[in-house]
Structures are given as structure tokens and as C-alpha cells.
Design an enzyme around this catalytic site. Sequence first.
Site, PDB file in Angstrom:
ATOM      1  N   HIS A  74       0.860  -1.194  -0.167  1.00  0.00           N
ATOM      2  CA  HIS A  74      -0.222  -0.327   0.060  1.00  0.00           C
ATOM      3  C   HIS A  74       0.816   1.119   0.026  1.00  0.00           C
ATOM      4  O   HIS A  74       0.664   2.220   0.917  1.00  0.00           O
ATOM      5  CB  HIS A  74      -1.080   0.139   1.594  1.00  0.00           C
ATOM      6  CG  HIS A  74      -2.417  -1.427   1.281  1.00  0.00           C
ATOM      7  ND1 HIS A  74      -3.265  -1.149   0.707  1.00  0.00           N
ATOM      8  CD2 HIS A  74      -2.036  -2.258   1.514  1.00  0.00           C
ATOM      9  CE1 HIS A  74      -3.965  -2.222   0.794  1.00  0.00           C
ATOM     10  NE2 HIS A  74      -3.188  -2.829   1.597  1.00  0.00           N
ATOM     11  N   ASN A 147     -10.590  -2.106   2.829  1.00  0.00           N
ATOM     12  CA  ASN A 147      -9.969  -2.702   1.019  1.00  0.00           C
ATOM     13  C   ASN A 147     -11.328  -2.461   0.260  1.00  0.00           C
ATOM     14  O   ASN A 147     -12.248  -2.576   0.872  1.00  0.00           O
ATOM     15  CB  ASN A 147      -9.417  -4.067   0.609  1.00  0.00           C
ATOM     16  CG  ASN A 147      -7.781  -4.246   0.914  1.00  0.00           C
ATOM     17  OD1 ASN A 147      -6.996  -3.370   1.104  1.00  0.00           O
ATOM     18  ND2 ASN A 147      -7.004  -5.315   0.782  1.00  0.00           N
ATOM     19  N   HIS A 338      -4.020   1.157  12.059  1.00  0.00           N
ATOM     20  CA  HIS A 338      -3.649   0.050  13.010  1.00  0.00           C
ATOM     21  C   HIS A 338      -5.350  -0.620  13.164  1.00  0.00           C
ATOM     22  O   HIS A 338      -5.673  -0.364  13.856  1.00  0.00           O
ATOM     23  CB  HIS A 338      -2.773  -0.179  13.939  1.00  0.00           C
ATOM     24  CG  HIS A 338      -1.990  -0.767  14.671  1.00  0.00           C
ATOM     25  ND1 HIS A 338      -2.798  -2.296  14.489  1.00  0.00           N
ATOM     26  CD2 HIS A 338      -1.185  -1.566  15.520  1.00  0.00           C
ATOM     27  CE1 HIS A 338      -2.185  -2.960  15.800  1.00  0.00           C
ATOM     28  NE2 HIS A 338      -1.570  -2.491  15.929  1.00  0.00           N
ATOM     29  N   TYR A 361       0.844  -3.979  12.538  1.00  0.00           N
ATOM     30  CA  TYR A 361       0.490  -2.400  12.576  1.00  0.00           C
ATOM     31  C   TYR A 361       1.433  -1.688  13.377  1.00  0.00           C
ATOM     32  O   TYR A 361       2.577  -0.783  12.307  1.00  0.00           O
ATOM     33  CB  TYR A 361      -0.336  -2.300  11.720  1.00  0.00           C
ATOM     34  CG  TYR A 361      -1.289  -2.290  10.783  1.00  0.00           C
ATOM     35  CD1 TYR A 361      -1.421  -3.778  10.287  1.00  0.00           C
ATOM     36  CD2 TYR A 361      -1.662  -1.537   9.563  1.00  0.00           C
ATOM     37  CE1 TYR A 361      -1.973  -4.845   9.629  1.00  0.00           C
ATOM     38  CE2 TYR A 361      -2.599  -2.316   8.750  1.00  0.00           C
ATOM     39  CZ  TYR A 361      -2.657  -3.466   8.934  1.00  0.00           C
ATOM     40  OH  TYR A 361      -2.957  -4.295   6.939  1.00  0.00           O
TER      41      TYR A 361
HETATM   42 FE1  HDE Z   1      -2.436  -4.560   5.358  1.00  0.00          FE
HETATM   43  N1  HDE Z   1      -0.493  -4.193   6.005  1.00  0.00           N
HETATM   44  N2  HDE Z   1      -2.100  -6.842   5.953  1.00  0.00           N
HETATM   45  N3  HDE Z   1      -4.245  -5.711   4.949  1.00  0.00           N
HETATM   46  N4  HDE Z   1      -3.111  -3.037   4.956  1.00  0.00           N
HETATM   47  C1  HDE Z   1      -0.488  -2.709   6.364  1.00  0.00           C
HETATM   48  O1  HDE Z   1       0.606  -1.125   7.310  1.00  0.00           O
HETATM   49  C2  HDE Z   1      -0.754  -7.157   6.687  1.00  0.00           C
HETATM   50  C3  HDE Z   1      -4.617  -7.302   5.150  1.00  0.00           C
HETATM   51  C4  HDE Z   1      -4.312  -2.585   5.130  1.00  0.00           C
HETATM   52  O2  HDE Z   1      -3.202   3.570   3.650  1.00  0.00           O
HETATM   53  C5  HDE Z   1       0.977  -2.549   6.302  1.00  0.00           C
HETATM   54  O3  HDE Z   1       1.348   0.757   7.751  1.00  0.00           O
HETATM   55  C6  HDE Z   1      -0.825  -8.195   7.710  1.00  0.00           C
HETATM   56  C7  HDE Z   1      -5.972  -7.120   4.669  1.00  0.00           C
HETATM   57  C8  HDE Z   1      -4.655  -1.452   3.770  1.00  0.00           C
HETATM   58  O4  HDE Z   1      -0.971   3.165   5.898  1.00  0.00           O
HETATM   59  C9  HDE Z   1       1.454  -3.586   7.160  1.00  0.00           C
HETATM   60  C10 HDE Z   1      -2.177  -8.663   6.849  1.00  0.00           C
HETATM   61  C11 HDE Z   1      -6.664  -6.158   4.664  1.00  0.00           C
HETATM   62  C12 HDE Z   1      -3.169  -0.917   4.460  1.00  0.00           C
HETATM   63  C13 HDE Z   1       0.417  -4.482   6.838  1.00  0.00           C
HETATM   64  C14 HDE Z   1      -2.762  -8.204   6.324  1.00  0.00           C
HETATM   65  C15 HDE Z   1      -4.876  -5.109   4.413  1.00  0.00           C
HETATM   66  C16 HDE Z   1      -2.207  -1.741   4.966  1.00  0.00           C
HETATM   67  C17 HDE Z   1       2.231  -1.888   5.687  1.00  0.00           C
HETATM   68  C18 HDE Z   1      -1.989 -10.560   6.689  1.00  0.00           C
HETATM   69  C19 HDE Z   1      -8.286  -5.713   4.413  1.00  0.00           C
HETATM   70  C20 HDE Z   1      -3.055   0.582   4.471  1.00  0.00           C
HETATM   71  C21 HDE Z   1       1.735  -0.289   5.943  1.00  0.00           C
HETATM   72  C22 HDE Z   1      -2.375 -10.445   7.872  1.00  0.00           C
HETATM   73  C23 HDE Z   1      -9.043  -6.013   5.417  1.00  0.00           C
HETATM   74  C24 HDE Z   1      -2.466   1.346   4.896  1.00  0.00           C
HETATM   75  C25 HDE Z   1       1.166  -0.077   7.033  1.00  0.00           C
HETATM   76  C26 HDE Z   1      -2.702   2.942   5.060  1.00  0.00           C
HETATM   77  C27 HDE Z   1      -1.111  -1.662   5.144  1.00  0.00           C
HETATM   78  C28 HDE Z   1       0.019  -5.934   7.258  1.00  0.00           C
HETATM   79  C29 HDE Z   1      -3.889  -8.291   5.503  1.00  0.00           C
HETATM   80  C30 HDE Z   1      -5.748  -3.700   4.384  1.00  0.00           C
HETATM   81  C31 HDE Z   1       2.561  -4.227   6.960  1.00  0.00           C
HETATM   82  C32 HDE Z   1       0.276  -9.447   7.962  1.00  0.00           C
HETATM   83  C33 HDE Z   1      -6.603  -9.150   4.593  1.00  0.00           C
HETATM   84  C34 HDE Z   1      -5.517  -0.438   3.511  1.00  0.00           C
HETATM   85  O5  HDE Z   1       1.675  -3.211   8.434  1.00  0.00           O
END
Ligand code: HDE
Length: 711
Positions: A74, A147, A338, A361
Amino acid sequence: MKDIKQTNEKLDQLELHSTSNEDEKLTTNQGIKINDNQNSLKAGDRGPTLLEDFILREKITHFDHERIPERIVHARGSGAHGVFKLTKSLAEYTTSKFLSDVGKETPIFVRFSTVAGSRGSSDLARDARGFAVKFYTEEGNYDLVANNIPVFFIQDAIKFPDLIHAVKPEPDNEIPQAASAHDTFWDFISLMPESMHMIMWVMSDRAIPRSLRMMEGFGVHSFKFINEQGKSHFVKFHFKPKLGVHSVAWDEAQKISGVDPDFHRRDLWDAIDSGNFPEWDFGVQLIPEEDEDKFDFDLLDPTKLVPEEEVPVEIIGTFTLNKNPDNFFAETEQIAFHPGHLVPGIDFSNDPLLQGRLFSYTDTQLSRLGSPNFHEIPINKSINTVHNNQRDGHMRQQIVKGKVSYEPNSIGGGCPYQAMMSEGGFTSHQERVSGTKIRERSLSFVEHYSQAKLFYNSQSEPEKRHLQNALIFELSKVTIPEIRERMVGQLAFIDKDLAEKVAAKLGLKVKKLDSPNQSIPADADASELQSEERESHTKTSDALSMQNTVKNTIKTRVIGFIAGNGADANSFNDLKTKLENAGAQVQVIAPSLAPITLNDGSSATPKHTLTNTASVCFDALYISAGEDSVKELSLPENRHKVLHFINEAYMHCKAISFGNGTENLYKNSNVAAKKHDDPAIITWEDNNSADKFINAISQHRVWDLEIERNI
Ligand code: HDE
């Protein structure tokens, strides 16, 4: 406008604003006024630069450290401030105050993003979109990190690094950027049957939205609401855009990536800037805890959605984005979301993907923002005052007075005290948990195809065609034949016809895998649950097709008027007024940026030239009437460009209106080959042509005529 005032007040409260006064002087970071910002300090005007030049050193050092690590996923995003207004109380289900008092307005910041690309990548990549919302509630910050697709690729957080490594550019040559059409992604996916449902969504047009303002949002996981009596309900969150859910064509998306890679970011910015505030209905699906087992899937499985036909979405409020950020880095880049930022009345479910996210997060903010004090950055600050005994760390902002940084204490009078539940203290929902410590997945998680099938079956014919073509495009970029074959084998478990159509274009025969989970031997038991009955599943859900979305408005649509000098003023102004009254924006495209003179002597200022933009940047085209204008547009240096505009808009199934006297351009374009009555081609003006044009634009595209139009 009241909303904007409130947002500004909120920003002042957060101390986000720093404005320059007119008589302000340039200073160093230590506040020393600078009297020469043009020359560094040298030993003689042709001599070496002196190390003692503290002004130069400070400026360059700061510049050298301007970048922070981009988000691992993202990274490419755009954000805006806004407000959430509650229209229906959920007090029966949750104690959260921002969801209880009807009429309450809660400030929000929303960040939309793509997943795979780097910070500078194109907005129009085929990808899921992030839809992350921070609610600045009076009880603390609540983040709904959502999402635009209601399910996810994987069921367990432990697979996330594998998924992301597979989709990101390949590690040896860092190719391709912001694209899933490559070997490693499809290698992984073809071995992960649980990803098939989400694959259907990302291969559908949902993954190439027309605008961030025209996307749905989904919380994905089941969360929990807890009411005053301590009773819990499962809840799924939904955002429904008031302008409907619309997408572009894949060919168009690829071209937009070249002509305007900031297409979505610009569109969001311009809409807010011009007062066309994007709006969404916010809704919930509520499921009493005791109904947890009533579904033929597990509510804790993030690869499944709850069909709206089974549990309707109740609309409880409106989201409005009404203010652009003042500074991209300070706000959109530094905002830290987060899923673990919760407020009382909301709790997690045991979804294993969500549970893993709860760790990731904070960890990622520590590496990105560099300090555990990221909550003190203005955009991340709670509007509730923060009192605790946490101290120090990099870049600490708060100056805490007194000796006490522990609890219990007597020196500080015992402060700060824990809050009781009745005082708003967060209390985790009590849930009985028992089990054996085990690395395993519940058998209720092993069925992977029925909802992929539900999604595919629910699509209209053009949507199915787009999905097939997306798979053909992506898999044709895969260089290893075994991966393509394995993927086609997976598709056969979703839909035979889909698998055959894709296989034919890849020069393959469909070879069904022996068992859907053949590729994951550890899941051997699972194959028993993949019953034939599920394979013949024929259910559909109207809510899953974009065909059934809002199609009654042309608000904010961008209509290109192609015109030259001598354009007919009457028809030009009449159509422009009607379109603008219906909420659309008219932008003139001319051979040059010089104002054009209409045939009544008035003038119109072009926003674009025939060469600095392309039809893919517009929702519809009007070719202006007027003899001299047509002559100018037909000159050898312009004709090819005008025809290219028309042909591309035609191919992308857009509405095109031809003014009187433009027959020559019409005849030489691909439109002339049309065989059927095409409601989105308006030839020669009459009293009804403006209405016909408006109606055609409101339908978004004539996807049904795509095969004819793609001649
Ligand atoms: Fe994320 N995801 N994600 N994700 N995600 C991040 O956090 C992660 C998942 C989503 O505009 C990171 O600050 C893991 C699902 C959005 O700043 C990180 C898993 C959904 C955004 C991270 C998921 C999301 C992130 C990278 C599986 C939909 C952007 C930067 C367990 C519900 C937020 C950050 C923004 C961002 C980890 C799965 C949505 C790396 C480990 C499911 C919208 O922490």
C-alpha cells in the site's frame, strides 16, 4: 461548507496547521534569520566551500533525510479529511459513542491505496485498493483498515509475507512494477486454492476503478460489536459510494497509466477542491453471536463474504470527504493505521488473518516512522487527551511534568487512574476459549471454490468476458508453462466454461487437477469436503455485479468537447449548460491552448490540446458543430488526432455525441461501421439529443456492445 469549517477546527485542535504570514522571514531550523539563500560560504568567490557553513550543512542534511521507508504494501496512496455522520443508532449493539448518538459527526481521514506498486507507481494498476479510515472519536482513535474487495487471498497471517513476496517485482531484476502478471505471483496463487475467490475479484473490473470515489469499501474480517449488557454480534463493515461502483476498461487502464499515472489521485483532489465532496453510505451486516454456525462457511474465514441476500446491509451513516490535505507527507504519508486501534464497544474476532495483522501494523510503523512516538505526529494524534506512564523515545513531543511514571503510585496521587467500564474504560469481550495448542487450520476453512463460483455466476456477460480476458492477459505473461496449466486446472473447479475459454487463448487443454487441493498435500483431508455438490453450485448474488450499481447520475463526470475556431455557439453553450446543470464538468480540447472563437464572436478557453491528453481521460466526448470548427479539426495536422480520440472512446464503450455538420469526421471514424442501434452514439443534434447524451453517460458504458465496438 459547515463540514469544512468543522474539519478546519478539528485540524487546528490537532495543531496540524502551520501557515506562513506575509512578513515572515526565512530562518534555519534553530530560528536564525537567513540573509543569503543563494550562495554557500566560500574562501573567496572562486575558492572551496567552508565546512563551517552551518546554514548549508543544515539544509543539505535535512534534505538527505527527507525520505522515510515507504509502506511495504500500500505504498502508493492518496488521502483526504472528512466527516462521518451517524444517521441510525447502533446503541442496541455497541457502546461505541460515535455509533450511538444519531446526528453525531466524527472527523475522519481516509487513505486509498494500491497494494503492490511503489510510491511512484501508476494509479491504474490491476490491484486491490486499500480503503483505510481513521475515525477521531471522543473515545479515542478507531481505525477501519479496509479494502475495496470483501475477501482476502489467504486465511492465515503466516502466509502474508509469501503472498507479498510473490506479487512484488521479482527479486533478481525488480520487474515488473505494480503488476501481478508475472511468474512468481501465479506460481504462488496456482498452489493456493484458498486464493481463488479473491482472484475472481482482482481479475474483475473492480481492480481497475474509474475513480476512488466510485469504489466500495469492506472491512473484510468479521469484527464484534459489544453492547451495554455485554452481548456480542458479529459485524461486517461496508462503504457504498453514492456515485455507484464503476470501472474502466483494461486497455484504457494501461493507457491511463501512461497519459496520467496520477489519474485517481488527481480525480480525488479535483473533486474535493471543486466542492464535489465524495460520499459513501456506511453500512453494517449484523449477526448475533448464537448464529455463528448458521452459514455454510466459517465467519472467521477471511476468504468468504456474507452474501447481502442472506444478511442485508443496514445503512447507518454517511461518509463525506470534504478537505484535501495541506501537506502530502505530513498527513497522507505519515498517517499510521492499525486494525488494533479500537474503541470501547468494538472487538476483534478470532479470524487468524486479523489476529496476525494486530502484530504487524505497530511493527511496521516503528520501522517506517522510526519511533514508538508516532502517535504524537499531528495526523495520528487522538482528540482525546493522552495520559499514561509511557516515556521518552525518539522524537518525544509531549513534555510530561512531575516525577511519576509508574502505577500504582502515591507520589502522584495515584494518577492517572484506570477507567472503569462505566467510565468508558476499554474492556475486552469475555469469550470462553479452550483448545489444544496446535498449528492447524479448522476444517471449516477448507472449502475454497463455492464463493469463487458465486462471484463468477453473479457477473453479467460483459463482466464475465472482462474477467476471462484479464486471466488470459495475466497468464499469457507467465513464462513457465506448468504454472499456466496448473492455474487453468484451478479455474476448472470454479467454472468449466471459464477454464476452457482461458485455456483456449493460452493454447492449452483443461487438465483438471486430481483434487482441488492436490497442490497442498498437507490439506489432504480437505479434498473430501470439496463435494461435487459444491462444484455444481449455481447461486448468484445481485450485490456482486457492478451491472446493478447506481446509474442515474452524471455528477462529476468529465466530458471532453472537441472544438476549433468557429464552433457553433448555440449548440456548444446549450449542451454545456445542460451537462453542467446535471453536475458534469465540461472541458474543451482544441488544437492549441489559444482561446477559440465561437461563431457568435464569444470565446471558450481550452483546458487541453489534442496532443497533451487522450480520450481515456474523459467519460464522454462531444464533437462540436460549426463549419469552420469542423474544417479546422479536419486539417491534416488535426484530423488523425481527432479520429484517434473518437475511435478510442468508441472502443472503450463511451458515449459520443456528434454535432451537426461533423459527418465527415463521423464517416472516417470506426463509429461509421456500427451495425446496431447504439444508445450511446448520438448523431446530429435535435431537441432530445442532450437528454439522450446525459442518459448514455449516466449508464457509464455500453459494455453490452463491446464486441461490436472493439472492431
Ligand atoms: Fe494490511 N498492511 N496486512 N491488509 N493493509 C499494511 O501497514 C498486513 C490486510 C491494508 O493507507 C501495512 O502501515 C498483514 C487485509 C490497508 O496506510 C502492514 C496482513 C486488509 C493498508 C500490513 C494484512 C489490509 C495496509 C503496510 C495479513 C484488508 C494501508 C503499511 C495478516 C482488510 C493502510 C502499514 C494505509 C497496510 C500488514 C492483510 C488492508 C505491513 C501482515 C486483509 C488498507 O503492516
